[in-house]
Scaffold this active site. Structure first.
Site, mmCIF file in Angstrom:
data_model
loop_
_atom_site.group_PDB
_atom_site.id
_atom_site.type_symbol
_atom_site.label_atom_id
_atom_site.label_comp_id
_atom_site.label_asym_id
_atom_site.label_seq_id
_atom_site.Cartn_x
_atom_site.Cartn_y
_atom_site.Cartn_z
ATOM 1 N N GLN A 1 34.156 34.854 26.458
ATOM 2 C CA GLN A 1 33.437 33.718 27.034
ATOM 3 C C GLN A 1 32.232 33.331 26.178
ATOM 4 O O GLN A 1 31.806 34.079 25.302
ATOM 5 C CB GLN A 1 32.980 34.073 28.459
ATOM 6 N N ASP B 1 25.763 42.374 34.266
ATOM 7 C CA ASP B 1 24.293 42.283 34.195
ATOM 8 C C ASP B 1 23.620 43.522 34.777
ATOM 9 O O ASP B 1 22.442 43.770 34.535
ATOM 10 C CB ASP B 1 23.811 41.007 34.911
ATOM 11 N N GLY C 1 39.147 44.981 34.859
ATOM 12 C CA GLY C 1 39.086 45.531 36.213
ATOM 13 C C GLY C 1 40.441 45.564 36.892
ATOM 14 O O GLY C 1 40.702 46.438 37.727
ATOM 15 N N ASP D 1 32.213 41.966 41.684
ATOM 16 C CA ASP D 1 31.131 41.055 41.274
ATOM 17 C C ASP D 1 31.634 40.273 40.061
ATOM 18 O O ASP D 1 31.256 40.531 38.926
ATOM 19 C CB ASP D 1 29.895 41.889 40.927
ATOM 20 N N SER D 2 32.503 39.318 40.336
ATOM 21 C CA SER D 2 33.210 38.640 39.249
ATOM 22 C C SER D 2 32.602 37.278 38.936
ATOM 23 O O SER D 2 31.834 36.727 39.722
ATOM 24 C CB SER D 2 34.664 38.420 39.653
ATOM 25 N N THR D 3 33.003 36.753 37.790
ATOM 26 C CA THR D 3 32.734 35.352 37.489
ATOM 27 C C THR D 3 33.648 34.493 38.369
ATOM 28 O O THR D 3 34.481 35.007 39.114
ATOM 29 C CB THR D 3 33.042 35.078 35.999
HETATM 30 N N1 SAM Z 1 27.057 37.301 40.155
HETATM 31 C C1 SAM Z 1 27.791 36.494 39.259
HETATM 32 C C2 SAM Z 1 28.435 35.299 39.909
HETATM 33 O O1 SAM Z 1 28.807 35.344 41.094
HETATM 34 O O2 SAM Z 1 28.539 34.293 39.230
HETATM 35 C C3 SAM Z 1 28.750 37.317 38.469
HETATM 36 C C4 SAM Z 1 27.974 38.186 37.540
HETATM 37 S S1 SAM Z 1 28.757 39.244 36.423
HETATM 38 C C5 SAM Z 1 27.933 38.724 34.957
HETATM 39 C C6 SAM Z 1 30.440 38.729 36.238
HETATM 40 C C7 SAM Z 1 31.170 39.543 35.185
HETATM 41 O O3 SAM Z 1 32.551 39.653 35.502
HETATM 42 C C8 SAM Z 1 31.111 38.959 33.769
HETATM 43 O O4 SAM Z 1 30.258 39.742 32.974
HETATM 44 C C9 SAM Z 1 32.566 39.008 33.293
HETATM 45 O O5 SAM Z 1 32.695 39.430 31.946
HETATM 46 C C10 SAM Z 1 33.167 39.993 34.276
HETATM 47 N N2 SAM Z 1 34.630 39.891 34.425
HETATM 48 C C11 SAM Z 1 35.380 38.763 34.525
HETATM 49 N N3 SAM Z 1 36.676 39.092 34.624
HETATM 50 C C12 SAM Z 1 36.754 40.454 34.598
HETATM 51 C C13 SAM Z 1 37.826 41.382 34.676
HETATM 52 N N4 SAM Z 1 39.108 40.983 34.787
HETATM 53 N N5 SAM Z 1 37.533 42.712 34.628
HETATM 54 C C14 SAM Z 1 36.241 43.137 34.518
HETATM 55 N N6 SAM Z 1 35.193 42.295 34.423
HETATM 56 C C15 SAM Z 1 35.444 40.973 34.482
#
Ligand code: SAM
EC number: 2.5.1.16
Length: 275
Positions: free
Chosen positions: A31, A86, A138, A155-157
């Protein structure tokens, strides 16, 4: 010259704030990453143009997604966060003394590294001896581990790119298997204003797998519409049955025992979504 950042929250709506400095940008394997200094919210983490967290309002989201499940489970010893690079959720989890180990399962190492460097207030617990960081998808992690966790926090994107699979039925089935026999999980499930189909689909998918399914809401100023939803699936413990007089007081700014059940009281238009 004034600089402004806009997140396009819907095709017809933007969320704009004044930037005093672009601190860091990178194109990672997964990303586009940016750390911005904003006038209103302090430092902000942005992924693919979407606000993830800011110094000013991160407590709202991180406390709500962590303390509701952790105070619903009577003895959460082993906890996993899926995503969450984060580190804010890990920081909140480690406020619970009974937690022995908190795993951060994050796909993108660069989110963790940038957060450690530029957002120390949020990432500060990632080096704690009770925290373990695993860099992997994940979806893969959850499907390869069975009967392992008391609590899983997703806690995903938003559901784009690598996070798409974190909103699918097969993932929730794998989460069920990955939890211990009395385990529970919670996932952030977007805005009840703009993402009604997603909330409906996730709620019904979780309901078809877990004996107890609940939706709760919180207010997060920098997220689309401000109103945010969380979906909880549990094998045994119901957040609405918790004896709130037994909830320990911990250092929080949003969550408190009085809110624990109140968060599940839904406005009528949200009740309609999950009917
Ligand atoms: N609190 C935030 C929101 O609701 O927008 C999310 C914060 S956190 C930075 C989200 C994280 O999920 C990102 O760092 C991203 O790289 C991670 N992520 C996305 N898809 C993923 C996956 N399949 N497995 C593990 N991590 C993942």
């Amino acid at each position: 010259m004034e600089l402004w950042f806009t997140e396009q929250q819907t095709p017809d709506l933007g969320f704009t704030c004044k930037i005093t400095k672009t601190i860091y940008t990178a194109k990672t394997q997964y990303q586009d990453l940016a750390i911005l200094e904003t006038k209103q919210f302090g430092r902000m983490l942005v992924l693919d143009g979407a606000v993830q967290t800011t110094i000013a309002d991160e407590f709202c989201y991180h406390e709500l997604i962590s303390h509701v499940p952790l105070f619903t489970h009577p003895n959460p010893k082993k906890v996993a966060v899926i995503g969450g690079g984060d580190g804010g959720v890990i920081r909140e989890i480690l406020k619970h003394d009974e937690v022995e180990k908190a795993y951060l399962i994050e796909i993108d190492r660069e989110v963790i590294e940038a957060s450690k460097k530029y957002l120390p207030e949020i990432s500060c617990a990632l080096d704690d001896e009770r925290a373990e960081v695993v860099i992997t998808d994940g979806i893969k992690f959850v499907s390869e581990n069975k009967n392992m966790f008391d609590v899983i926090i997703v806690d995903s994107t938003d559901p784009v790119g690598p996070a798409v699979g974190l909103f699918q039925d097969s993932f929730y089935k794998a989460v069920f298997e990955c939890l211990k026999e009395d385990g529970l999980f919670v996932a952030q499930t977007e805005s009840p204003f703009y993402d009604q189909d997603l909330i409906k689909n996730v709620f019904h998918a979780v309901k078809s797998i877990f004996p107890i399914t609940r939706l709760y809401l919180g207010f997060i100023p920098t997220y689309p519409s401000g109103l945010w939803s969380f979906t909880l699936g549990s094998k045994k413990y119901d957040p609405l049955e918790v004896d709130i007089s037994k909830i320990k007081r911990i250092d929080t700014k949003y969550y408190n025992p009085e809110l624990h059940k109140a968060l599940f009281a839904l406005p009528t238009f949200v009740q309609e979504i999950i009917k």
